[in-house]
Design an enzyme around this catalytic site. Structure first.
Site, PDB file in Angstrom:
ATOM      1  N   LYS A 126      82.230-142.639 -28.835  1.00 47.17           N
ATOM      2  CA  LYS A 126      81.387-143.087 -29.951  1.00 47.17           C
ATOM      3  C   LYS A 126      80.142-143.745 -29.357  1.00 47.17           C
ATOM      4  O   LYS A 126      80.025-144.963 -29.281  1.00 47.17           O
ATOM      5  CB  LYS A 126      82.183-144.049 -30.849  1.00 47.17           C
ATOM      6  CG  LYS A 126      81.658-144.081 -32.266  1.00 47.17           C
ATOM      7  CD  LYS A 126      82.682-144.586 -33.222  1.00 47.17           C
ATOM      8  CE  LYS A 126      82.053-144.999 -34.545  1.00 47.17           C
ATOM      9  NZ  LYS A 126      81.325-143.944 -35.242  1.00 47.17           N
ATOM     10  N   GLU A 146      83.603-131.210 -37.234  1.00 46.56           N
ATOM     11  CA  GLU A 146      83.668-132.356 -38.153  1.00 46.56           C
ATOM     12  C   GLU A 146      82.369-132.400 -38.934  1.00 46.56           C
ATOM     13  O   GLU A 146      81.562-131.472 -38.854  1.00 46.56           O
ATOM     14  CB  GLU A 146      83.903-133.654 -37.383  1.00 46.56           C
ATOM     15  CG  GLU A 146      82.832-133.962 -36.344  1.00 46.56           C
ATOM     16  CD  GLU A 146      83.024-135.314 -35.652  1.00 46.56           C
ATOM     17  OE1 GLU A 146      83.782-136.159 -36.148  1.00 46.56           O
ATOM     18  OE2 GLU A 146      82.375-135.531 -34.609  1.00 46.56           O
TER      19      GLU A 146
END
Ligand code: PMP
Length: 290
Positions: free
Chosen positions: A149, A182
């Site tokens: 992330k 995603e």
């Protein structure tokens, strides 16, 4: 608002980072987005675990322990009298020279902002989202692994711009093989014949904490969950579709690339999992106030 930077609290006006921070110069850093519900921080340990894994992957030494980061988050919530809100936690590589070599950065910076959450408008939750597949593919895990992330979200931002240009709020991102990875800030699930499917992490998805929670809730409800590679065809022919993320929670998707999903209305299993998720956010989390 009181913002935590490297152990001290600053007002919004005074909370500043150097223009020589490699977080700004190169997107060299990591972050987490965390929610507080009813005076508790939801899935705090899981978020901080993921932060430390992201740090490990990019060889970043967080200058605080796991417990210290957790305590700093709870303290920042207290300082801002947060009961329900959104917490943004960042660790930047820190101040260095203009060259990209992280060796020049002496100390990573830890920043915590605890504020309000900006949600999708309620009608999107009622009606469901209309989303599109975009040309920008998800980063290759062999290049910049989407499991990290990182502060470099340009891949996702380009996809978001393409979704917006197509009149949509969210984008389905494929990987280099054409499998579904995603969305720009959420994981994706489909329901088919009463079972749940979501792309594997190896397809280029973030190890979403909401994704994991929903998989547990589905298991507890007796639903089968699997992580096969999914194609756009699988999405088009699904009975239901929804996205998951800390910010969005669960949000139904009713149209993808002009094809209605199922009957074009949010599905029953999606609604059941939304209810289960909300119940969990009410009943668990790390208490902010003793
Ligand atoms: N994918 C991406 C690219 C994200 O940025 C996020 C977080 N906003 C998610 C998925 C969802 O992850 P989580 O459930 O942990 O918030």
């Amino acid at each position: 608002m009181k913002i935590f930077i490297d152990g001290k609290y600053y007002s919004e006006r005074d909370a500043k980072v150097s223009v020589f921070d490699h977080g700004l110069l190169y997107g060299d850093g990591i972050f987490e987005g965390i929610r507080a519900y009813h005076g508790r921080v939801f899935k705090l340990k899981e978020h901080i675990d993921r932060l430390f894994y992201s740090a490990k992957a990019i060889l970043l030494d967080i200058p605080m322990s796991h417990a210290q980061v957790c305590n700093a988050i709870l303290e920042t919530c207290r300082k801002n009298k947060i009961r329900d809100g959104y917490i943004r936690l960042l660790v930047t590589r820190g101040v260095g020279t203009l060259g990209l070599n992280p060796k020049s950065c002496r100390r990573p910076s830890v920043i915590i902002i605890a504020g309000k959450i900006q949600l999708y408008p309620p009608e999107y939750y009622q009606r469901g989202l209309d989303i599109i597949t975009v040309p920008t593919i998800r980063n290759l895990h062999s290049a910049l692994n989407p499991a990290i992330k990182s502060l470099n979200y340009l891949n996702n931002i380009l996809a978001k711009i393409e979704a917006n240009n197509g009149g949509c709020e969210e984008a389905v991102m494929l990987n280099s093989e054409g499998f579904v990875a995603e969305c720009t800030g959420d994981n994706l699930f489909i329901v088919k014949n009463g079972a749940l499917f979501t792309p594997p992490l190896s397809a280029g998805a973030l190890y979403g904490i909401t994704r994991h929670t929903v998989m547990e809730l589905a298991g507890a409800a007796g639903l089968e969950v699997s992580e096969p590679n999914l194609t756009r065809y699988d999405l088009f022919c699904a009975d239901e579709c929804f996205l998951t993320g800390t910010g969005a929670e669960l949000i139904p998707v009713v149209k993808i690339d002009g094809r209605f999903i199922g009957n074009g209305k949010p599905g029953k299993i999606t609604r059941q999992l939304e209810d289960d998720y909300h119940a969990l956010t009410k009943a668990s989390g790390e208490p902010i106030y003793q």
